[in-house]
Scaffold this active site. Structure first.
Site, mmCIF file in Angstrom:
data_model
loop_
_atom_site.group_PDB
_atom_site.id
_atom_site.type_symbol
_atom_site.label_atom_id
_atom_site.label_comp_id
_atom_site.label_asym_id
_atom_site.label_seq_id
_atom_site.Cartn_x
_atom_site.Cartn_y
_atom_site.Cartn_z
ATOM 1 C CE1 TYR A 1 -3.088 -3.200 1.199
ATOM 2 C CE2 TYR A 1 -4.110 -1.619 -0.291
ATOM 3 C CZ TYR A 1 -4.084 -2.875 0.299
ATOM 4 O OH TYR A 1 -5.052 -3.792 -0.022
ATOM 5 C CD GLN B 1 -16.059 -1.617 -7.728
ATOM 6 O OE1 GLN B 1 -16.037 -2.818 -7.440
ATOM 7 N NE2 GLN B 1 -16.156 -1.190 -8.982
ATOM 8 C CG ASN B 2 -11.215 3.436 -8.570
ATOM 9 O OD1 ASN B 2 -11.284 2.208 -8.719
ATOM 10 N ND2 ASN B 2 -11.486 4.297 -9.532
ATOM 11 C CG HIS C 1 -13.578 -1.361 -2.304
ATOM 12 N ND1 HIS C 1 -13.366 -1.833 -3.577
ATOM 13 C CD2 HIS C 1 -14.682 -2.015 -1.859
ATOM 14 C CE1 HIS C 1 -14.302 -2.727 -3.874
ATOM 15 N NE2 HIS C 1 -15.119 -2.849 -2.854
#
Ligand code: APR
Length: 232
Positions: free
Chosen positions: A53, A88-89, A106
């Site tokens: 991440y 969703q990004n 998300h």
């Protein structure tokens, strides 16, 4: 048409240089998702997950919104009715393109979360295992991104918007992941016109009344112009 609900996926950020997940060379072809996008993977190897991440956070921080993000910002600014963007990004390119009130189902790379007290804060450029929570000091901190097997955020609000949508559009998503892939059926059941805007037909293309194929930076501005001039 007074309420438009828009769902976006990785495809809307592809032309900003951020990878999609399932296309050729996509993120899941390079990282086993069970290692970097599940609670079990994080428990097994938090350093690997933070590294994954941290890299995506750095890429997203460098990326610029593209004409598709900006067209949706313009639609929100100019459309007489309500325009709700659900993404969703986990990047912030919708906001950078002028959109407001985006529902990040998300989560977001820019946020960190404490599993002990629920505190959220702006994530540092690089997170590391057991970073202490700035609020409670506990080390159970993680990226504020929803992993497989976890409940997406804002679902009650999203279902409510879908139940009174007049127009539903899905942009740049493959229709692989639920509940997002079922939004089109929910909107259609509420009587909404449904349109898919994508580079290639998604797995749920047959659920849509209309399909517009092409790169998002071309087809989204054209679609927004049609909506604003009452031709869509
Ligand atoms: N313009 C429009 N669409 C595009 C473009 C583009 N330039 N490039 C790719 N696409 C389309 C692809 O055809 C594909 O249908 O974007 C879609 C990307 O699909 P995925 O990679 O599966 O991404 P997405 O649908 O957002 O994945 C959903 O899965 O892994 C999880 O949490 C992750 O949010 C993600 C979710």
């Amino acid at each position: 048409m007074d309420k438009i609900v828009i769902l976006t996926g990785a495809g809307i950020s592809a032309e900003s240089g951020l990878g999609t997940f399932r296309d050729k060379g996509g993120i899941w072809t390079r990282y086993p998702l069970e290692d970097v996008a599940t609670p079990e993977g994080f428990a097994r190897n938090p350093a690997l997950v933070h590294d994954f991440y941290n890299q995506r956070r750095a890429q997203a921080a460098q990326a610029q919104p593209n004409a598709a993000h900006e067209a949706l910002g313009r639609l929100q600014a100019e459309y007489a009715g309500d325009v709700v963007i659900v993404t969703q990004n986990v990047d912030a390119l919708h906001e950078a393109g002028g959109a407001r009130g985006v529902l990040h189902m998300h989560g977001q790379l820019a946020h960190a979360l404490c599993n002990a007290c629920g505190h959220r804060w702006d994530a540092p450029a690089a997170m590391a295992p057991a970073d202490p929570c700035p609020a409670c000091g506990h080390p159970e901190t993680r990226p504020d991104v929803v992993w497989f097997g976890e409940m997406p955020y804002h679902m009650d609000e999203i279902w409510a918007h879908l139940s009174d949508a007049d127009l539903f559009a899905a942009i740049g998503t493959s229709g692989n992941v639920y509940p997002a892939a079922a939004f089109v059926q929910e909107a259609a059941a509420a009587g909404a016109h449904t349109v898919e805007l994508n580079l290639a037909p998604s797995l749920t293309v047959s659920d849509f009344a209309e399909t517009r194929l092409g790169p998002a930076t071309e087809i989204v501005p054209r679609w927004v112009d049609a909506v604003l001039s009452g031709r869509a």
